[in-house]
Design a protein around this motif. Sequence first.
Motif, mmCIF file in Angstrom:
data_model
loop_
_atom_site.group_PDB
_atom_site.id
_atom_site.type_symbol
_atom_site.label_atom_id
_atom_site.label_comp_id
_atom_site.label_asym_id
_atom_site.label_seq_id
_atom_site.Cartn_x
_atom_site.Cartn_y
_atom_site.Cartn_z
ATOM 1 N N VAL A 176 0.855 -1.182 0.000
ATOM 2 C CA VAL A 176 0.000 0.000 0.000
ATOM 3 C C VAL A 176 0.894 1.236 0.000
ATOM 4 O O VAL A 176 1.836 1.324 0.797
ATOM 5 C CB VAL A 176 -0.938 0.026 1.229
ATOM 6 C CG1 VAL A 176 -1.791 1.289 1.218
ATOM 7 C CG2 VAL A 176 -1.822 -1.206 1.260
ATOM 8 N N ASN A 177 0.601 2.174 -0.887
ATOM 9 C CA ASN A 177 1.378 3.401 -0.966
ATOM 10 C C ASN A 177 1.323 4.142 0.364
ATOM 11 O O ASN A 177 0.312 4.119 1.078
ATOM 12 C CB ASN A 177 0.820 4.278 -2.077
ATOM 13 C CG ASN A 177 1.775 5.379 -2.483
ATOM 14 O OD1 ASN A 177 2.096 6.259 -1.706
ATOM 15 N ND2 ASN A 177 2.214 5.339 -3.733
ATOM 16 N N SER A 178 2.406 4.841 0.704
ATOM 17 C CA SER A 178 2.481 5.558 1.985
ATOM 18 C C SER A 178 1.401 6.622 2.145
ATOM 19 O O SER A 178 1.070 7.012 3.263
ATOM 20 C CB SER A 178 3.861 6.202 2.146
ATOM 21 O OG SER A 178 4.115 7.110 1.089
ATOM 22 N N GLU A 179 0.803 7.058 1.027
ATOM 23 C CA GLU A 179 -0.269 8.053 1.121
ATOM 24 C C GLU A 179 -1.503 7.489 1.813
ATOM 25 O O GLU A 179 -2.368 8.247 2.252
ATOM 26 C CB GLU A 179 -0.643 8.543 -0.286
ATOM 27 C CG GLU A 179 -1.168 7.446 -1.195
ATOM 28 C CD GLU A 179 -1.327 7.880 -2.654
ATOM 29 O OE1 GLU A 179 -1.670 9.049 -2.869
ATOM 30 O OE2 GLU A 179 -1.089 7.041 -3.542
ATOM 31 N N PHE A 180 -1.588 6.159 1.922
ATOM 32 C CA PHE A 180 -2.736 5.521 2.564
ATOM 33 C C PHE A 180 -2.351 4.761 3.826
ATOM 34 O O PHE A 180 -3.121 3.945 4.313
ATOM 35 C CB PHE A 180 -3.425 4.558 1.594
ATOM 36 C CG PHE A 180 -4.027 5.235 0.405
ATOM 37 C CD1 PHE A 180 -5.179 5.994 0.520
ATOM 38 C CD2 PHE A 180 -3.429 5.133 -0.839
ATOM 39 C CE1 PHE A 180 -5.732 6.630 -0.567
ATOM 40 C CE2 PHE A 180 -3.980 5.773 -1.935
ATOM 41 C CZ PHE A 180 -5.121 6.525 -1.807
ATOM 42 N N LYS A 181 -1.163 4.999 4.324
ATOM 43 C CA LYS A 181 -0.747 4.327 5.531
ATOM 44 C C LYS A 181 -1.601 4.739 6.719
ATOM 45 O O LYS A 181 -2.007 5.907 6.833
ATOM 46 C CB LYS A 181 0.723 4.640 5.843
ATOM 47 C CG LYS A 181 1.709 4.060 4.831
ATOM 48 C CD LYS A 181 1.760 2.557 4.895
ATOM 49 C CE LYS A 181 2.847 2.028 3.954
ATOM 50 N NZ LYS A 181 2.911 0.563 3.964
ATOM 51 N N ILE A 182 -1.879 3.773 7.584
ATOM 52 C CA ILE A 182 -2.664 4.062 8.796
ATOM 53 C C ILE A 182 -1.736 4.476 9.930
ATOM 54 O O ILE A 182 -0.732 3.815 10.153
ATOM 55 C CB ILE A 182 -3.494 2.818 9.214
ATOM 56 C CG1 ILE A 182 -4.518 2.500 8.148
ATOM 57 C CG2 ILE A 182 -4.174 3.054 10.543
ATOM 58 C CD1 ILE A 182 -5.321 1.253 8.427
#
Length: 220
Positions: free
Chosen positions: A214-220
Amino acid sequence: MFIRHRHGTKQCVSLQRSLAGKGPFDFAQGKSAPHISHMSTKTSPPEKYRYRRRLPHLQKADADLFVTFCTGGRRILPEQARNLVLEHCLREGGILPMAGEGARPTQACPTLEPRIHLHAVVVMADHVHLLLTPLRDANGWPFPLMDILQCFKGATAHRINKLLHTSGPVWEEESFDHVLRSDESLREKCEYIRQNPVMAGLVRRFGDYRWLWVNSEFKI
């Protein structure tokens, strides 16, 4: 009407020659095929591309796309095959898996020329989910999704057959693609990809699944 992108076609032909050694390549089956004709246009980049076999497909320029494709006959991919499929997905987005660190830790690779902005990918035993945005080339043309998927299926089919000492089709010819309408739906699909192995009962936490990125732009 689908208009084949000239740059994308050139990349595919180059990949065909490197994989097959000579002549064009059957992308879905991973083997040599009859000559593929090319079509080009000098008009300004269109906003939409359409192409059809058994399913209708729509590509809107600069749109986020949720793509799913399955193995032929729901064939189960062993772990090594899933490794190379994930690696190829990352490379298509200009992302290089770090040597010796397994499949998921990655780094940007300036020497790779991405044709997609990759948001998320999960490689399951018999299907792949991708969340991506096709990029544009130096002339402003969006890379057609059909060309991207054809190159992907051809390269991975060839590598999987070589790995497993098999031959013949690896992927179903058709893929399912959906144009996302908003940033909200983009995040929803990203979360769906993230939770896919959890919902399948393969892991308790999505972070434990090896073939998920998952791209870091969507990291939780």
